[in-house]
Design a protein around this motif. Sequence first.
Motif, PDB file in Angstrom:
ATOM      1  N   GLU A 180      54.117   8.459 -33.833  1.00 17.56           N
ATOM      2  CA  GLU A 180      52.751   8.918 -33.826  1.00 17.56           C
ATOM      3  C   GLU A 180      52.051   8.519 -35.123  1.00 17.56           C
ATOM      4  N   ALA A 181      50.738   8.342 -35.045  1.00 18.25           N
ATOM      5  CA  ALA A 181      49.970   7.913 -36.201  1.00 18.25           C
ATOM      6  C   ALA A 181      49.940   9.001 -37.270  1.00 18.25           C
ATOM      7  N   SER A 182      50.057   8.585 -38.524  1.00 13.83           N
ATOM      8  CA  SER A 182      49.907   9.513 -39.637  1.00 13.83           C
ATOM      9  C   SER A 182      48.417   9.716 -39.908  1.00 13.83           C
ATOM     10  N   PHE A 183      48.094  10.599 -40.856  1.00 20.45           N
ATOM     11  CA  PHE A 183      46.689  10.873 -41.173  1.00 20.45           C
ATOM     12  C   PHE A 183      45.964   9.589 -41.576  1.00 20.45           C
ATOM     13  N   ARG A 196      18.179  -0.964 -19.991  1.00 16.62           N
ATOM     14  CA  ARG A 196      18.781  -0.384 -21.190  1.00 16.62           C
ATOM     15  C   ARG A 196      20.266  -0.694 -21.143  1.00 16.62           C
ATOM     16  N   PHE A 197      20.783  -1.242 -22.226  1.00 21.78           N
ATOM     17  CA  PHE A 197      22.218  -1.524 -22.230  1.00 21.78           C
ATOM     18  C   PHE A 197      22.822  -1.150 -23.578  1.00 21.78           C
ATOM     19  N   GLN A 198      24.111  -0.834 -23.540  1.00 18.97           N
ATOM     20  CA  GLN A 198      24.831  -0.386 -24.725  1.00 18.97           C
ATOM     21  C   GLN A 198      26.190  -1.063 -24.771  1.00 18.97           C
ATOM     22  N   ILE A 199      26.547  -1.592 -25.941  1.00 13.67           N
ATOM     23  CA  ILE A 199      27.884  -2.120 -26.169  1.00 13.67           C
ATOM     24  C   ILE A 199      28.480  -1.352 -27.346  1.00 13.67           C
ATOM     25  N   SER A 200      29.779  -1.123 -27.321  1.00 14.59           N
ATOM     26  CA  SER A 200      30.409  -0.311 -28.357  1.00 14.59           C
ATOM     27  C   SER A 200      31.893  -0.611 -28.426  1.00 14.59           C
ATOM     28  N   ALA A 201      32.441  -0.597 -29.635  1.00 11.75           N
ATOM     29  CA  ALA A 201      33.872  -0.818 -29.838  1.00 11.75           C
ATOM     30  C   ALA A 201      34.279  -0.198 -31.170  1.00 11.75           C
ATOM     31  N   LYS A 202      35.567   0.053 -31.303  1.00 16.49           N
ATOM     32  CA  LYS A 202      36.107   0.545 -32.575  1.00 16.49           C
ATOM     33  C   LYS A 202      37.317  -0.296 -32.958  1.00 16.49           C
ATOM     34  N   TYR A 203      37.554  -0.376 -34.258  1.00 17.10           N
ATOM     35  CA  TYR A 203      38.645  -1.188 -34.800  1.00 17.10           C
ATOM     36  C   TYR A 203      39.513  -0.321 -35.686  1.00 17.10           C
ATOM     37  N   ARG A 204      40.784  -0.209 -35.331  1.00 18.61           N
ATOM     38  CA  ARG A 204      41.712   0.617 -36.104  1.00 18.61           C
ATOM     39  C   ARG A 204      42.139  -0.132 -37.363  1.00 18.61           C
ATOM     40  N   LEU A 205      42.018   0.521 -38.499  1.00 24.02           N
ATOM     41  CA  LEU A 205      42.327  -0.148 -39.760  1.00 24.02           C
ATOM     42  C   LEU A 205      43.819  -0.274 -40.012  1.00 24.02           C
ATOM     43  N   PHE A 206      44.626   0.687 -39.556  1.00 22.86           N
ATOM     44  CA  PHE A 206      46.070   0.656 -39.771  1.00 22.86           C
ATOM     45  C   PHE A 206      46.759   1.019 -38.454  1.00 22.86           C
ATOM     46  N   ASN A 207      47.561   0.104 -37.921  1.00 24.70           N
ATOM     47  CA  ASN A 207      48.299   0.382 -36.701  1.00 24.70           C
ATOM     48  C   ASN A 207      49.623   1.068 -37.024  1.00 24.70           C
ATOM     49  N   PRO A 208      49.928   2.204 -36.397  1.00 25.15           N
ATOM     50  CA  PRO A 208      51.236   2.834 -36.614  1.00 25.15           C
ATOM     51  C   PRO A 208      52.329   2.018 -35.945  1.00 25.15           C
ATOM     52  N   PRO A 209      53.541   2.019 -36.491  1.00 27.71           N
ATOM     53  CA  PRO A 209      54.645   1.299 -35.846  1.00 27.71           C
ATOM     54  C   PRO A 209      54.887   1.838 -34.438  1.00 27.71           C
ATOM     55  N   ALA A 210      55.390   0.977 -33.569  1.00 26.51           N
ATOM     56  CA  ALA A 210      55.666   1.386 -32.197  1.00 26.51           C
ATOM     57  C   ALA A 210      56.695   2.500 -32.179  1.00 26.51           C
ATOM     58  N   GLY A 211      56.464   3.466 -31.310  1.00 25.95           N
ATOM     59  CA  GLY A 211      57.407   4.558 -31.153  1.00 25.95           C
ATOM     60  C   GLY A 211      57.185   5.721 -32.101  1.00 25.95           C
ATOM     61  N   SER A 270      41.210  11.507 -34.220  1.00 26.25           N
ATOM     62  CA  SER A 270      42.463  11.863 -33.562  1.00 26.25           C
ATOM     63  C   SER A 270      42.120  12.562 -32.253  1.00 26.25           C
ATOM     64  N   ASP A 271      42.622  12.027 -31.145  1.00 27.72           N
ATOM     65  CA  ASP A 271      42.353  12.623 -29.841  1.00 27.72           C
ATOM     66  C   ASP A 271      43.264  13.802 -29.532  1.00 27.72           C
ATOM     67  N   ASN A 272      44.298  13.973 -30.331  1.00 29.64           N
ATOM     68  CA  ASN A 272      45.272  15.015 -30.012  1.00 29.64           C
ATOM     69  C   ASN A 272      45.769  15.674 -31.298  1.00 29.64           C
ATOM     70  N   MET A 273      44.945  16.546 -31.875  1.00 32.98           N
ATOM     71  CA  MET A 273      45.351  17.278 -33.065  1.00 32.98           C
ATOM     72  C   MET A 273      46.191  18.503 -32.702  1.00 32.98           C
ATOM     73  N   TRP A 274      45.949  19.030 -31.511  1.00 37.19           N
ATOM     74  CA  TRP A 274      46.687  20.209 -31.048  1.00 37.19           C
ATOM     75  C   TRP A 274      46.693  20.203 -29.530  1.00 37.19           C
ATOM     76  N   THR A 275      47.831  20.610 -28.942  1.00 32.66           N
ATOM     77  CA  THR A 275      47.962  20.734 -27.497  1.00 32.66           C
ATOM     78  C   THR A 275      48.608  22.071 -27.181  1.00 32.66           C
ATOM     79  N   SER A 276      48.105  22.750 -26.167  1.00 38.73           N
ATOM     80  CA  SER A 276      48.661  24.045 -25.788  1.00 38.73           C
ATOM     81  C   SER A 276      50.053  23.858 -25.191  1.00 38.73           C
ATOM     82  N   PRO A 277      50.891  24.902 -25.218  1.00 33.17           N
ATOM     83  CA  PRO A 277      52.241  24.786 -24.644  1.00 33.17           C
ATOM     84  C   PRO A 277      52.235  24.367 -23.182  1.00 33.17           C
ATOM     85  N   GLU A 278      51.199  24.738 -22.431  1.00 31.38           N
ATOM     86  CA  GLU A 278      51.128  24.366 -21.016  1.00 31.38           C
ATOM     87  C   GLU A 278      50.541  22.978 -20.815  1.00 31.38           C
TER      88      GLU A 278
END
Length: 431
Positions: free
Chosen positions: A235-238, A218-233, A274-282
């Motif tokens: 954070e990505a917008s919605f 059994r094998f699995q291949i997977s990838a994702k392609y970002r449609l819009f790259n945010p400028p360097a420096g 989005s992997d980081n919608m919210w992060t705790s203060p700690e």
Amino acid sequence: MLSYPASLISSPLRALILAALLGTAAPAAAGITYQLERPSAAPGETVRIQAVFFNDGGSVARWQPPAQMVVQWRSPDGTIVRSLAMLASQHSSLSVPVNNFARVAWSTVVPRHAKGLQALSIEGESIMMALDVSGRDSGTLASTPAQGPVVDASTGEPVPVAEVTAAGAQPDAGPAPTEAAQAEWQALPTGFDSFRSALSEYKPMYFAVGTRGETTARFQISAKYRLFNPPAGREASFGENFYLGYTQVSLWDLEGDSKPFIDTTFNPSVFWLSDNMWTSPEQNWRLGLNTGVEHMSNGKDGEDSRSLNDAYIQPAINYRFDGGSTLTFAPKVKAYFAVANENSDYRDYAGFVDWNLRWAQDNGAVVSAMYRQGASRHRTTQLDFAWPLRRTFLNMNGYLHLQYFNGYGETLLGYNQRNESQFRIGLSIVP
């Protein structure tokens, strides 16, 4: 290296500015490095002082970046101006795991009467940086190319051209810092560079073999392609968090006469992630979200055809342990539509929720579990374990992969067929 007319600089200040130029990103105490975001600015402009805290100790480290700090501006004529730099993000204590880092920045305004090369220091830190505040209409220190050969600093004699070329530099002249900064932002990537920067892993990728009655892979291949790259420096917008995804899972009969594929599931998708919608203060709790629409088909026709569509939402709750591992709980809730007649009862076997749990060590083991509950007693369980092969005597890329499967839906063709306990072993590229 930047230089300044010696007639305008006293010997002590000349040495001070030289130290600033050589130590723009020099480390401060407690594993912190500071750096200005750019080499030049005009009076009254806002510049950012960036800091990186790196934890190379044996346990989690806590860092409390100050909400504001005092900076000193030292001019070539000996004038010293003290001003404030304000933290650009929320004022909170950061928890930094072992072999990880945290990045913050402070904003400060260039003094109105600053002119020439400024030596910038942070009070209480053994760090000095340099900022060119010369007039922009004339040639500035940061915008003036360095004309002349590379020399041996101790003797003043030219360095052989071959050594200069080997260092990636031009023998007769070097670019100005501002030119290098503009080149970094303005360089146009090739089509392949753009494609490569937008492409990344999505779901696990592995190849595993097992025997239960017959030997299968059994094998699995997977990838994702970002449609819009945010400028360097930045954070990505919605709108820059939309992706195209593709996953393919195949079950391969390794004992048949022609080694046929039993079934293959093709799974394209479009989603917002989005992997980081919210992060705790700690910094130990983090919330992410993946939501979109996907299609599943085995690419066959007639009686063997299977296909369906679903819209899903998958929140991800992450907890970061002090020892350097992360626990993730990510239930995937699905709503089916446009289900083919040949598998109209698919939901009775797959249910409406994939319960996913994952524990991953930094540079270590990755353990994941998936559970589905369909109608009646239609249950499915899959367990995966991966261990980096670089931490074995093989010292190779990839991971040793172990997989256990029990239940329904190992293939889309056999979505309603019960698979007894199946163990497999193999190699994974992305665990």
